[in-house]
Design an enzyme around this catalytic site. Structure first.
Site, PDB file in Angstrom:
ATOM      1  N   TYR A   2      37.464  53.367  36.728  1.00 39.00           N
ATOM      2  CA  TYR A   2      37.834  54.459  35.822  1.00 39.00           C
ATOM      3  C   TYR A   2      39.284  54.893  36.012  1.00 39.00           C
ATOM      4  O   TYR A   2      39.913  55.394  35.090  1.00 39.00           O
ATOM      5  CB  TYR A   2      36.925  55.681  36.051  1.00 39.00           C
ATOM      6  N   LYS A  20      28.156  44.899  43.463  1.00 37.47           N
ATOM      7  CA  LYS A  20      28.064  43.488  43.104  1.00 37.47           C
ATOM      8  C   LYS A  20      28.834  42.709  44.161  1.00 37.47           C
ATOM      9  O   LYS A  20      29.894  42.131  43.895  1.00 37.47           O
ATOM     10  CB  LYS A  20      28.642  43.265  41.687  1.00 37.47           C
ATOM     11  N   ASP A  43      22.886  44.834  39.201  1.00 37.51           N
ATOM     12  CA  ASP A  43      22.095  44.329  38.068  1.00 37.51           C
ATOM     13  C   ASP A  43      20.611  44.306  38.433  1.00 37.51           C
ATOM     14  O   ASP A  43      19.746  44.652  37.616  1.00 37.51           O
ATOM     15  CB  ASP A  43      22.594  42.945  37.594  1.00 37.51           C
ATOM     16  N   ASP A  49      27.507  55.293  36.348  1.00 38.70           N
ATOM     17  CA  ASP A  49      27.481  55.732  34.948  1.00 38.70           C
ATOM     18  C   ASP A  49      26.320  55.064  34.216  1.00 38.70           C
ATOM     19  O   ASP A  49      25.518  55.711  33.550  1.00 38.70           O
ATOM     20  CB  ASP A  49      28.819  55.368  34.292  1.00 38.70           C
ATOM     21  N   ASP A  72      22.332  56.669  33.104  1.00 35.76           N
ATOM     22  CA  ASP A  72      21.788  56.711  31.739  1.00 35.76           C
ATOM     23  C   ASP A  72      20.415  56.051  31.697  1.00 35.76           C
ATOM     24  O   ASP A  72      19.496  56.529  31.039  1.00 35.76           O
ATOM     25  CB  ASP A  72      22.715  55.971  30.750  1.00 35.76           C
TER      26      ASP A  72
HETATM   27  C1  IPM Z   1      29.271  60.434  31.744  1.00 30.53           C
HETATM   28  C2  IPM Z   1      29.975  60.019  30.493  1.00 30.53           C
HETATM   29  C3  IPM Z   1      31.463  59.948  30.765  1.00 30.53           C
HETATM   30  C4  IPM Z   1      31.680  58.845  31.774  1.00 30.53           C
HETATM   31  C5  IPM Z   1      32.347  59.770  29.535  1.00 30.53           C
HETATM   32  C6  IPM Z   1      32.108  60.822  28.480  1.00 30.53           C
HETATM   33  C7  IPM Z   1      33.816  59.724  29.897  1.00 30.53           C
HETATM   34  O1  IPM Z   1      29.456  58.834  30.029  1.00 30.53           O
HETATM   35  O2  IPM Z   1      29.584  61.509  32.284  1.00 30.53           O
HETATM   36  O3  IPM Z   1      28.382  59.710  32.194  1.00 30.53           O
HETATM   37  O4  IPM Z   1      31.786  57.659  31.420  1.00 30.53           O
HETATM   38  O5  IPM Z   1      31.745  59.154  32.942  1.00 30.53           O
HETATM   39 MG    MG Z   2      27.726  58.149  31.094  1.00 33.29          MG
END
Ligand code: IPM
Ligand code: MG
Length: 368
Positions: free
Chosen positions: A145, A196, A229, A253, A257
């Site tokens: 990042y 990884k 993975d 990240d 999710d």
């Molecule tokens: C998160 C989001 C952010 C990230 C974006 C909005 C920059 O996806 O907080 O998980 O990638 O960290």
């Molecule tokens: Mg995210």
């Protein structure tokens, strides 16, 4: 309204559904002030696209300094299609990344808990997700990042090259792994560290240094190393094998999710981003729902405010020393779910669909 000695909270509603879900948090803070004689003082400022529209930049210096001075920052969401075509450095998301980087919020805690009332909202079988309680610890200020060099550059034959750099140092790995081990000690005492290391040198270093720290300081914590993975796959196959998952910025990240969806809806998951203690013992912190700005439902009073409300609860616990109030708020959320109230994202047969504001009001009514 800034009272002396009061707990200063900065609200940054941002874009999309951000303002709607943060409004419910504001109602709860007002309720606590009125009914529990607490002394929250809160201010609201623009961030992301909302700031771009007014100030031409995603976060102004004034807002940035306010966030430095506050006891906790609560953010809604940043970004949306309206600002998608802006140059990279001017996008709404840059504000969030700037806050994370410059407040040095290196530790991102993302709990994924499957509430018993909502096992049917998950796309996975109830027996796979019921009772699920995972904590993802994501490194937040390093890795790909922020690594340099980065950019898009022209190369020969009218081609272009996009470049990002993934790198971690020993101390960056140790300080985030420490957070994971310390959390594990208060939970089921198990850390699964993901990288990884089969293809990336930075992954090899990650694995080695996490092991070094464990051998030195956390002999009694169970540590597993897993390729990222494989972890993504195991989260779907048997998520209850995990307690604390430790991952770098990018893998964290994605895995968070995925873990969020195991619980039924992204609309339920809070997060805390914490920095190191400064010389006065203060920890900088930012709290935000894991979900994004959800532009498709923005402005319709449909969004689920629970992720943001539980983010407030994390703020009460980790930044404001108000464990009792945090417990009270968590319990209020549970009671409302017990009664069958559901926003659209978690609706199922026989339950009552409610709006964002109704959900907030119902939670407040259970605080009493
Ligand atoms: C998160 C989001 C952010 C990230 C974006 C909005 C920059 O996806 O907080 O998980 O990638 O960290
Ligand atoms: Mg995210």
């Amino acid at each position: 309204m800034n009272k002396k000695n009061s707990r200063k909270i900065l609200l940054l509603p941002g874009d999309g559904i951000g303002p709607e879900v943060v409004r419910e948090v504001k109602k709860i803070l007002e309720w606590f002030n009125k009914n529990k004689s607490l002394d929250f003082s809160f201010e609201e400022e623009l961030i992301g696209g909302a700031s771009i529209d007014v100030n031409k930049i995603p976060i102004t210096d004034e807002v940035f300094y306010k966030s430095l001075e506050s006891d906790a920052v609560i953010l809604g969401a940043c970004g949306g299609p309206k600002w998608d075509n802006l140059e990279f450095s001017k996008k709404p998301e840059r504000a969030l990344l700037k806050l994370r980087k410059e407040l040095k919020l290196f530790a991102n805690l993302r709990p994924a808990i499957c509430f018993s009332q909502l096992v049917d909202s998950s796309t996975l079988k109830p027996e796979i997700v019921s009772g699920l309680d995972i904590m993802i610890v994501r490194e937040l200020t390093g890795g790909i990042y922020f690594g340099e060099p980065r950019g898009i550059e022209p190369i020969e034959n009218n081609q272009r090259r996009g470049i990002n750099t993934h790198s971690y140092t020993t101390s960056e790995i140790h300080r985030i792994a420490k957070v994971a081990f310390d959390l594990a000690k208060k939970r089921k005492n198990k850390v699964t560290s993901c990288e990884k290391s089969n293809v990336m040198e930075a992954g090899v270093l990650w694995r080695e240094e996490v092991q070094v720290l464990k051998d030195k300081e956390y002999k009694n914590v169970e540590l597993h190393h897993m390729l990222a993975d494989n972890c993504a796959m195991q989260l779907l196959r048997n998520p209850k094998q995990f307690d604390v998952i430790l991952a770098d910025n990018l893998f964290g990240d994605m895995l968070s999710d995925e873990a969020a969806m195991l619980t039924g809806s992204l609309g339920l998951l809070p997060s805390a981003s914490l920095g190191a203690k400064d010389k006065n013992g203060k920890i900088r912190s930012l709290y935000e729902p894991v979900h994004g700005s959800a532009p498709d439902i923005a402005g319709k009073n449909l969004a689920n405010p629970i992720a943001t409300i539980l983010s407030l609860s994390m703020a009460l616990r980790y930044s404001l020393n108000l464990d009792k109030e945090a417990d009270q708020l968590d319990a209020a959320v549970q009671k409302v779910l017990d009664e069958g109230l559901r926003t659209k994202d978690i609706i199922s047969k026989g339950k009552k669909e409610v709006t964002t504001t109704d959900m907030g009001d119902a939670i407040i009514s259970k605080l009493k």
